[in-house]
Motif scaffolding. Structure first.
Motif, short mmCIF file in Angstrom:
data_model
loop_
_atom_site.label_atom_id
_atom_site.label_comp_id
_atom_site.label_asym_id
_atom_site.label_seq_id
_atom_site.Cartn_x
_atom_site.Cartn_y
_atom_site.Cartn_z
N GLN A 1 3.44 23.90 7.92
CA GLN A 1 1.94 23.47 8.38
C GLN A 1 1.53 23.97 9.87
N ALA A 2 2.29 23.69 10.65
CA ALA A 2 2.27 23.93 12.23
C ALA A 2 1.90 25.57 12.17
N ASP A 3 2.66 26.40 11.75
CA ASP A 3 2.55 27.89 11.52
C ASP A 3 1.18 28.29 10.75
N TYR A 4 0.73 27.23 9.75
CA TYR A 4 -0.24 27.78 9.31
C TYR A 4 -1.53 27.50 10.51
N TRP B 1 0.93 -1.14 0.18
CA TRP B 1 -0.08 0.13 0.13
C TRP B 1 0.94 1.26 -0.17
N ALA B 2 0.71 2.16 -1.14
CA ALA B 2 1.34 3.54 -0.90
C ALA B 2 0.30 4.39 -0.89
N VAL B 3 0.09 5.06 0.30
CA VAL B 3 -0.87 6.00 0.47
C VAL B 3 -0.43 7.39 0.91
N SER B 4 -1.21 8.33 0.68
CA SER B 4 -1.11 9.81 1.05
C SER B 4 -1.89 10.50 1.93
N GLU B 5 -2.38 9.64 3.02
CA GLU B 5 -2.67 10.05 4.27
C GLU B 5 -2.76 9.32 5.34
N PHE B 6 -2.47 9.58 6.80
CA PHE B 6 -2.36 9.15 7.90
C PHE B 6 -3.36 9.66 8.89
N SER B 7 -4.24 8.65 9.40
CA SER B 7 -5.25 9.00 10.28
C SER B 7 -5.67 7.72 11.34
N TRP B 8 -6.88 8.05 12.03
CA TRP B 8 -7.38 7.15 12.90
C TRP B 8 -7.67 5.82 12.19
N VAL C 1 -3.28 17.08 8.54
CA VAL C 1 -2.25 18.04 8.34
C VAL C 1 -1.50 17.75 9.61
N SER C 2 -2.11 17.52 10.70
CA SER C 2 -1.36 17.37 11.88
C SER C 2 -0.68 16.05 12.09
N THR C 3 -1.35 14.99 11.58
CA THR C 3 -0.60 13.75 11.41
C THR C 3 0.79 13.75 10.40
N ALA C 4 0.67 14.60 9.23
CA ALA C 4 1.69 14.88 8.28
C ALA C 4 2.62 15.53 9.10
N ALA C 5 2.47 16.62 9.64
CA ALA C 5 3.41 17.40 10.28
C ALA C 5 4.00 16.61 11.11
N PHE C 6 3.57 15.63 11.85
CA PHE C 6 4.27 14.72 13.09
C PHE C 6 5.21 13.77 12.35
N LEU C 7 4.62 13.10 11.31
CA LEU C 7 5.32 12.05 10.59
C LEU C 7 6.77 12.52 9.94
N LEU C 8 6.51 13.78 9.49
CA LEU C 8 7.72 14.46 8.64
C LEU C 8 8.59 14.89 9.48
N ALA C 9 8.05 15.58 10.88
CA ALA C 9 9.04 16.18 11.68
C ALA C 9 10.02 14.87 12.40
N THR C 10 9.25 13.62 12.72
CA THR C 10 9.89 12.77 13.23
C THR C 10 10.85 11.99 12.29
N TYR C 11 10.39 11.79 10.99
CA TYR C 11 11.10 11.21 10.00
C TYR C 11 12.71 11.97 9.80
N SER C 12 12.14 13.25 9.77
CA SER C 12 13.52 14.21 9.43
C SER C 12 14.40 14.13 10.59
N HIS D 1 7.23 6.93 -0.11
CA HIS D 1 5.97 7.68 -1.05
C HIS D 1 5.24 8.70 -0.34
N TYR D 2 4.76 8.35 0.92
CA TYR D 2 3.90 9.30 1.62
C TYR D 2 4.59 10.70 1.98
N VAL D 3 5.82 10.47 2.36
CA VAL D 3 6.57 11.98 2.68
C VAL D 3 6.58 12.50 1.25
N CYS D 4 6.96 11.97 0.33
CA CYS D 4 7.19 12.74 -0.95
C CYS D 4 6.02 13.41 -1.45
#
Length: 526
Positions: free
Chosen positions: A413-416, A286-293, A372-383, A332-335
């Protein structure tokens, strides 16, 4: 000569002082410009307020140290009709049903934040509040898991709850409780609760080893039950289907729980599970573009990537190959979030996440900020994980993306959310000068208290329909947020935009902690 000297001396002193003042002014301007360049917002304040929000969402008997004073104890007979104590836990949003799947995801994300950024949360003076927020959820899960193969997964009914507009303290709606068991399986919610308890066990390992061990025992049992008796939870609990249906199925939750158990225990059986079920359960496909509950694939794939970075040399060739496939799908998700997939003429084949004109990630109109919040978290931690491993991100349109680019985008995203948007509106309620004042939230929008009871439908006439601001500010709540054109209507009935959810705020705890560290480090280097 004497006359010239006495005139010259004070002139020298005057110009010297003026020069010093100018130098000091230039230093201050330079400092402030550097500070302004790195610190648009007070992330420490945002962190504190985001943790406060969870106290507003508490169900059950509130503690003496409760800081949100406009809330009182509620739902004190939950589970009584079924002969089980289900008092406690969290209301998921602006209503009063306790839904097990989003509540468990909330606790998993709070725990993940506390694991990744324990030092940052502690340095901000918020360790106790973070532990309390997590424990309020895990204490409830311990009550709800009454047998190795029994988990109570919902209290209340959305249909009757939404018919009323009352404070939770005044509820007159059904509090029927629903469970899953061997005859009525629910792999998604059982596995997500296992993930939450496994993650929380890591948080409490230092502070309460016995409590940590208890959580881990329940996590193991719940995972075994979820895997052995596979089945969709919304088939066993139809009352959840109209509100939190499992659209992605249970494969992602099973892999997610296994990875959390591997991380919490180091037990090889859980890594074997992730590797052996990579294709059957979709983790490597699975290559997805969202992360959620509902959809956990991106989160579990990036966790697998971290495991590969940390333990690569210790793994077998087969394990490394499978984890590389997880990593590829996670990246794939991060990109996609960074818009670094090659554009396609076919809009349906576009792999990048859409953005609003002002640059906010946009997945769908209903409660978009959760993504947006889950994406910001995953990108921050993966960074952070890429930086620790000395690696770059590989995307189709770029040879190598530095780890700092991920954190930089997470910050946009956090600043927005905090107000750097066309409306100059903070979507974190209670933060900044302007934020939504008519949040779709029964408790915050209702007066009462002190014996002023408001009936079921009376609340719609008395509180819901009025145009005035809510009498209470639900501080720290992240609302649903703007539409695809950066527009937002601060109207109580506009629940797609003005309702807040616990799983919106939980990932931001980690994001704000991480950004606060970034700011503190930058300030120290000036």
């Amino acid at each position: 000569m004497e006359f010239s000297f006495f005139i010259f001396k004070p002139l020298c002193q005057y110009y010297l002082r003026l020069l010093l003042l100018l130098l000091l002014l230039l230093l201050c301007v330079n400092y402030n410009s550097q500070l302004g360049a790195i610190a648009s917002f007070n992330y420490g304040e945002a962190l504190s307020k985001s943790l406060l929000y969870f106290e507003a969402q508490r169900s059950g008997r509130l503690p003496h140290l409760q800081r949100v004073k406009w809330r009182e104890s509620s739902a004190l007979t939950d589970g009584l009709q079924q002969g089980v104590d289900l008092v406690g836990g969290y209301y998921d949003a602006g209503d009063h049903v306790k839904f097990g799947l989003p509540m468990a995801f909330t606790i998993t994300m709070l725990s993940w934040s506390a694991i990744e950024y324990a030092d940052e949360i502690a340095s901000a003076g918020e360790r106790r509040h973070a532990l309390e927020a997590i424990k309020w959820g895990t204490d409830y899960f311990l009550k709800a898991h009454t047998h190795p193969d029994v988990l109570w997964v919902q209290v209340g009914e959305g249909s009757t709850d939404h018919y009323c507009w009352q404070r939770p303290e005044d509820m007159t709606t059904s509090r029927r409780a629903y469970k899953i068991d061997s005859d009525h399986p629910g792999s998604e919610v059982a596995a997500e609760t296992a993930a939450a308890m496994a993650a929380a066990s890591m948080v409490f390992r230092t502070w309460s080893p016995s409590y940590s061990a208890l959580l881990l025992r329940h996590a193991r049992e719940l995972f075994e039950f979820a895997d052995r008796r596979r089945g969709r939870y919304d088939s066993s609990v139809p009352a959840a289907k109209g509100y939190y249906p499992s659209l992605s199925g249970y494969g992602d939750e099973l892999l997610w729980a296994a990875l959390w158990l591997r991380r919490a225990t180091g037990d090889s059986q859980y890594l074997d599970y992730v590797v052996n079920n990579a294709y059957e359960l979709g983790g490597a496909t699975w290559a997805v573009s969202e992360f959620s509950w509902d959809i956990k694939y991106a989160g579990l794939q990036l966790m697998a990537a971290k495991l590969l970075m940390d333990e690569g040399p210790k793994l077998s060739t087969h394990q490394r190959r499978i984890l590389e496939e997880y990593k590829s799908k996670g990246e794939h998700y991060v990109c996609a979030c960074l818009n670094l997939h090659r554009p396609s003429n076919n809009s349906r084949a576009n792999k990048n996440v859409r953005r609003t004109p002002a640059g906010l990630l946009y997945v769908r109109q209903w409660n978009n900020l959760q993504y947006v919040s889950t994406a910001a978290f995953l990108l921050a931690t993966y960074s952070d994980h890429l930086a620790s491993a000395g690696l770059f991100l590989r995307c189709p349109t770029d040879a190598a993306v530095p780890s700092a680019a991920l954190l930089s985008f997470a910050r946009t995203q956090a600043d927005y959310i905090l107000g750097d948007n066309p409306l100059r509106l903070s979507y974190l309620v209670g933060f900044g000068h302007r934020y939504p004042s008519r949040v779709h939230h029964r408790a915050a929008s209702s007066g009462g208290g002190g014996g002023d009871f408001v009936g079921c439908t009376e609340g719609y006439h008395r509180w819901f329909g009025r145009n005035r601001s809510n009498p209470h500010v639900v501080v720290g709540a992240v609302v649903g947020g703007p539409d695809s054109a950066d527009g937002f209507r601060d109207v109580r009935s506009n629940f797609m935009q003005t309702e807040a959810c616990t799983y919106n705020t939980a990932p931001m705890v980690g994001v704000f902690a991480r950004l606060n560290r970034e700011i503190n480090s930058a300030i120290a280097s000036i």
